[in-house]
Design an enzyme around this catalytic site. Structure first.
Site, mmCIF file in Angstrom:
data_model
loop_
_atom_site.group_PDB
_atom_site.id
_atom_site.type_symbol
_atom_site.label_atom_id
_atom_site.label_comp_id
_atom_site.label_asym_id
_atom_site.label_seq_id
_atom_site.Cartn_x
_atom_site.Cartn_y
_atom_site.Cartn_z
ATOM 1 N N SER A 97 2.497 3.263 -26.820
ATOM 2 C CA SER A 97 1.437 2.292 -26.543
ATOM 3 C C SER A 97 1.255 1.333 -27.726
ATOM 4 C CB SER A 97 0.143 3.029 -26.192
ATOM 5 O OG SER A 97 -0.807 2.152 -25.651
ATOM 6 N N ASP A 149 2.189 0.693 -14.617
ATOM 7 C CA ASP A 149 1.288 0.904 -15.750
ATOM 8 C C ASP A 149 0.119 -0.073 -15.650
ATOM 9 O OD1 ASP A 149 0.028 1.008 -18.277
ATOM 10 O OD2 ASP A 149 1.896 1.541 -19.277
ATOM 11 N N HIS A 198 0.264 4.794 -17.359
ATOM 12 C CA HIS A 198 0.258 4.562 -18.805
ATOM 13 C C HIS A 198 0.275 5.900 -19.526
ATOM 14 C CE1 HIS A 198 -0.232 2.162 -22.402
ATOM 15 N NE2 HIS A 198 -1.187 2.985 -22.806
#
Length: 488
Positions: free
Chosen positions: A297, A426, A455
């Site tokens: 991320s 996502d 995600h």
């Protein structure tokens, strides 16, 4: 007045039936409309309903199902004759629903991984274990041969976590109850500006001494307000340490993973100096060990940006970027475009940042850059970045921070074997920001996309215990590292 009864509603006389009339038949149609019974001398309307032929009672359904469809042995073993009809019908309906969801997952949600790369990928040198000769092979050919999960496998999400939102929300909830998979040893690294970051080693020096150690080491950067305790980090650490026999070290950003912020300097998606300093320190401990970088991320953006900035001089053997937002501005626009993105994901991320800010708020009270009341009242991540992050790093606007901090612009400069892994559903790192063209113009980069995964999700199996992404990244890291180790 006659002796005939009068209907109080219609004010019409009710005909008196004779002995020859007999019972009057129901209307010859399926109707739920009331009709007046003419064979009862009453003063009210009688409501009767015709039941459609396809409808049967719960008792009739149970009788038919247990005598016609189910084998007698199963009926006896499960004592279905003793089950209440309504309970039986409910159980059958739920069972059929579960089967339909499972078939939907097995038939429609299974998808092969799509790979994007340059027409001719970079040449990788390695020593053939059979012949002992040094060979040169394209990166993509090496991946096809030694990364079956990436090139030949499929991602099949958990049947009850079929969508990106389900995967994402479960990842957030599961992260708080999953427990500890690995054990770390913490080392505090003090930075030149007075700040500090925590390095969590697994295995630590007490179990595996640093002296003359050549074991490959996986350097990991976590996501926003995360740390080494996050289960998506622990999944990867468990794979590379237990299955591959490597060492792992997690670089916890400033103020994260129960570390105290000792200066006004923060971390951000575009700040790579702390990672560079950490790598310098790590190489002092294990100078002969190959390093492979992995980011998740926000940490994926930091890792990829660092690799691109270093170019040919990168000290990492290879890298992997997982769930990278790539273009911070495009991802921010996509996130705040939807109701769930604006009021759930962005708000939740902002609240986690506020909680971290509150723990270290005393460092910022004396500064004129920051308006504490406005910071504590932000309701989205872009508002927090405008109130805190861009001011801490002296950007003139939050959009300037997003543009200059994005890693997508550095993809063409990546000079080491690098894997980019993204899920197309996502909801936080939008598919709109994936740098397809930049990837296909750089022979050192391979982009892998999955249809599902959310995600930092990628849960598979009936009950998800480990993320699919951890095994894929571990596979790629092993191929790149072992190819380098085979050289004299």
């Amino acid at each position: 007045m006659t002796g005939r009864s009068v209907n109080p509603y219609t004010k019409r006389p009710i005909p008196t039936p004779t002995l020859d009339d007999g019972p009057q038949p129901l209307p010859n149609k399926t109707s739920y409309a009331p009709y007046v019974s003419t064979h009862h001398s009453t003063d009210y309307i009688s409501y009767e309903f015709r039941v459609p032929k396809w409808f049967c009672s719960a008792h009739e359904f149970k009788t038919y199902f247990t005598t016609t469809i189910l084998p007698p042995t199963i009926v006896e073993q499960l004592s279905l004759h003793e089950t209440h009809p309504r309970t039986f019908v409910t159980s059958v309906v739920l069972f059929v629903l579960v089967i339909l969801l499972y078939l939907r997952q097995r038939i429609f949600l299974r998808s092969r991984i799509k790979l994007y790369h340059a027409p001719k990928t970079a040449n990788i040198k390695y020593t053939d274990g059979k012949t002992g000769r040094q060979e040169t092979v394209e990166l993509m050919e090496l991946v096809r041969e030694w990364c079956p999960k990436l090139t030949k496998g499929v991602f099949s999400p958990t049947w009850w976590l079929a969508g990106g939102h389900e995967q994402t929300l479960f990842a957030a909830a599961y992260g708080g109850v999953g427990g500890d998979l690995v054990t770390y040893e913490r080392e505090m690294l003090h930075l030149p500006d007075g700040g500090n970051i925590a390095l969590d080693w697994c295995p630590g020096p007490s179990k595996k001494p640093f002296a003359n150690d050549q074991t490959p080491c996986i350097v990991i950067c976590h996501g926003l307000t995360g740390g080494s305790h996050e289960l998506y980090v622990q999944d990867l650490v468990d794979v590379v340490t237990r299955e591959k026999g490597y060492r792992a070290v997690v670089c916890n950003f400033r103020g994260c993973a129960k570390t105290e912020l000792t200066s006004m300097h923060l971390y951000s998606a575009g700040y790579t100096d702390d990672l560079d300093y950490a790598l310098t320190h790590i190489l002092k401990h294990i100078p002969n060990a190959p390093l492979f970088g992995v980011g998740f991320s926000l940490g994926a953006n930091v890792m990829l940006k660092y690799v691109g900035e270093c170019g040919e001089g990168c000290r990492l053997t290879g890298a992997a970027s997982v769930a990278n937002p790539f273009d911070l501005l495009a991802s921010s626009h996509a996130l705040h475009r939807t109701v769930l993105g604006r009021y759930l994901y962005s708000w939740t991320l902002a609240q986690s940042l506020i909680r971290m800010f509150k723990r270290h708020m005393h460092h910022f009270k004396a500064s004129e850059k920051f308006n504490i009341p406005s910071i504590l009242s932000v309701r989205s991540i872009i508002e927090f970045d405008n109130a805190v992050t861009r001011r801490a790093f002296n950007y003139r606007s939050v959009h300037e921070y997003y543009r200059r901090g994005s890693s997508a612009q550095h993809v063409p400069d990546v000079a080491i074997p690098t894997l980019l892994l993204s899920a197309l559903d996502d909801p936080i790192a939008s598919r709109e920001a994936i740098p397809y063209w930049e990837v296909q113009g750089n022979p050192n980069v391979i982009l892998a996309t999955t249809k599902g995964g959310g995600h930092l999700g990628w849960f598979e199996g009936m009950w998800p215990r480990r993320r699919w992404a951890a095994s894929v990244v571990g596979e790629f890291a092993t191929v790149v590292v072992e190819a380098g180790l085979s050289l004299p």
